[in-house]
Design an enzyme around this catalytic site. Structure first.
Site, mmCIF file in Angstrom:
data_model
loop_
_atom_site.group_PDB
_atom_site.id
_atom_site.type_symbol
_atom_site.label_atom_id
_atom_site.label_comp_id
_atom_site.label_asym_id
_atom_site.label_seq_id
_atom_site.Cartn_x
_atom_site.Cartn_y
_atom_site.Cartn_z
ATOM 1 N N GLY A 242 3.386 -3.006 39.875
ATOM 2 C CA GLY A 242 2.728 -4.043 40.625
ATOM 3 C C GLY A 242 2.020 -5.073 39.896
ATOM 4 N N GLY A 247 -2.795 -3.131 37.494
ATOM 5 C CA GLY A 247 -2.749 -1.815 36.199
ATOM 6 C C GLY A 247 -4.161 -1.764 35.484
ATOM 7 C CD GLU A 264 8.019 -1.271 33.694
ATOM 8 O OE1 GLU A 264 7.918 -2.336 33.409
ATOM 9 O OE2 GLU A 264 8.635 -0.186 32.793
ATOM 10 C CB CYS A 298 8.771 -7.918 37.649
ATOM 11 S SG CYS A 298 10.051 -6.672 37.508
#
Length: 510
Positions: A242, A247, A264, A298
């Site tokens: 996300g 994070g 990630e 991403c």
């Protein structure tokens, strides 16, 4: 061109797929959490959710399953994943189509995501016979030193909307062959694909025959159940995909109880086009990297540094590609760019473009495309020529925006390339071996993925996937990423009649 579909067709097709895959209809029609299709903006599901208490119960069941599963030999655990791969092959068309419906991906990308699931299953099956440790030289005669790897525990998976099924499989396939159980919280934006994936796994479990109940579970809901996964003492590892903001919350909470994390997170990915670059190759790679998945990867290419000797040759070709790229409904057209996931994504894109304009950026594209669905957000990808590497260029916007800047000095280009918080993927286009090797060296790209003459997107499962800095440092998929899902023990065995101590220590007692 104005393309539209009947207001009920997307819903009906999604439900037909779920029915074919064996998902209980009550799971997606009688709940309170609404799922929307970004293709048309319509509601396609009302899912049952669990609260923190329900999440805790699922985790406890998964912990009990782990205690049994860890005693199953690893090659036999691999057999379950092999069966999952078979079921995914049989369901590829349906699941790929459902990914397109719920995440808005064009058909080849929806199918490609399922192929990633199949690939990681193949990889994990072979790996189930290769979970090995080292034998290590010891200074003590009559001794042997080695390391062994053991199952870790419950693995919590928190996934994002943009790869709604592949990221789960990267984690689940490895977790299962490593002897762990799995509890998955999918994105609230793509829960139907999660139900479908679980149903496919349940087919494999039925064929497998003797796996413990609760070995893999899906829990749908909001932040509350994500927090339950992060905070529960029996969740040994959380793999979370996300935003960097997410994070920053997940990491410290896991660290507080000494649990492991695979993070990630964001990726403000850059590419450098050098004087010797093959421009035809670079153009194709840049176009897919920047516009594919409507900029919602991403690994999307977001910053491009072009040598000033090539700028006037390459950038007009890029502008032409941006002006001509097809934007449309991925379900009934051959468009290359589908919708943004929702209005918030569209608003974020427009905000970034406004900031770019304030910093002197020249914007090509970025306008909304009307396909007859007021609640669906299609946009033309935006190419933004920036005078400097500043302003919105320094932050990731999850949308199809490519910032293009001139450079003349290679060292300065690398410095700017690395001058962002994230460190996921990067690329250089050059036929000069010195430039290529410098980019891959310790003082080159600071990203977890550094490519030469290919784009930033499209990683294979054989290599470890992940990045540095604000990307979180986690690694999933190939190489030795499996070690994150296991615990290591160093073992020394004395088969002599003596008891020598290491480092020459003497400790004699009467």
């Amino acid at each position: 061109m104005n393309i539209s579909v009947k207001s009920s067709s997307v819903l009906e097709e999604a439900h037909a797929i779920l029915d074919r895959l064996g998902v209980d209809k009550s799971a997606y029609t009688n709940g309170t959490m609404v799922s929307f299709s970004p293709v048309t903006g319509e509601k396609i599901g009302k899912l049952k959710t669990v609260d923190a208490k329900g999440a805790a119960a699922a985790i406890e069941q998964a912990h009990a399953a782990f205690q049994a599963w860890r005693l199953t030999p690893a090659p036999k655990r691999g057999e379950l994943v092999r069966l999952l791969g078979e079921e995914l092959r049989a369901a590829k068309a349906d699941l790929g189509r459902l990914v397109s419906i719920e995440a808005g991906k064009i058909p080849s990308e929806g199918l490609g995501e399922v192929q990633e699931m199949i690939d990681i299953c193949d990889y994990a099956v072979g790996l189930s016979r290769q979970l090995y440790g080292l034998t290590i030289a010891t200074e003590r005669p009559g001794h042997r030193m080695m390391e062994t790897w053991h199952p870790l525990g419950v693995v919590g998976i928190i996934s994002a909307f943009n790869f709604p099924v592949a990221v789960w499989s990267w984690n689940a396939a490895l977790a299962l062959i490593c002897g762990n159980s799995v509890v998955w919280k999918p994105s609230e934006k793509t829960p139907l694909t999660a139900l479908a994936s679980q149903a496919i796994l349940e087919r494999a479990l039925k064929r497998f025959g003797d796996a413990p109940a609760g070995l893999s579970q899906v829990i749908t809901g909001g932040r509350e159940i994500g927090e339950a996964l992060v905070d529960h003492k029996n969740v040994a590892l959380v793999s979370a995909t996300g935003s960097t903001r997410m994070g920053r919350e997940v990491g410290p909470r896991l660290a507080k109880r000494f649990a492991r994390s695979i993070l990630e997170l964001g990726g403000n990915n850059g590419g450098i086009v050098c004087p010797s670059a093959d421009l035809d190759m670079a153009l194709r790679a840049i176009a897919f990297g920047a516009m594919g998945t409507a900029g919602q990867r991403c690994t999307t290419l977001r910053r491009l540094f072009v040598h000033d000797s090539l700028y006037e040759e390459l950038v007009p070709r890029l502008k032409k590609a941006y002006a001509s790229v097809s934007v449309g409904n991925p379900l009934d057209s051959a468009a290359l760019v589908g919708p943004l996931v929702d209005k918030a994504a569209y608003d974020s894109m427009q905000k970034a473009l406004g900031e770019a304009r304030e910093h002197g950026g020249s914007i090509h594209g970025g306008e909304r495309v009307d396909l007859g669905h007021p609640d669906a957000y299609y946009v033309k990808p935006a190419l933004v020529e920036m005078p400097k590497h500043e302003g919105p260029v320094l932050e990731e916007t999850f949308a199809p925006i490519l910032y293009v800047m001139k450079y003349s000095d290679f060292d300065a280009a690398i410095t700017d390339h690395n001058a962002v918080g994230a460190g996921l993927s990067s690329s250089i286009f050059t036929l000069d071996i010195r430039e290529a090797e410098r980019f891959l060296a310790a003082d080159g790209s600071d990203c977890g993925i550094a490519n030469v003459n290919i784009g930033t997107s499209g990683a294979e499962i054989g290599g470890a996937f992940g990045g540095e800095k604000e990307t979180g440092g986690g690694r999933e998929s190939g190489s030795d990423a499996w070690r994150a899902y296991m615990r290591r023990a160093t073992n020394t065995i004395n088969y002599s009649k003596a008891l020598p101590l290491a480092q020459g220590v003497s400790f004699d007692i009467a």
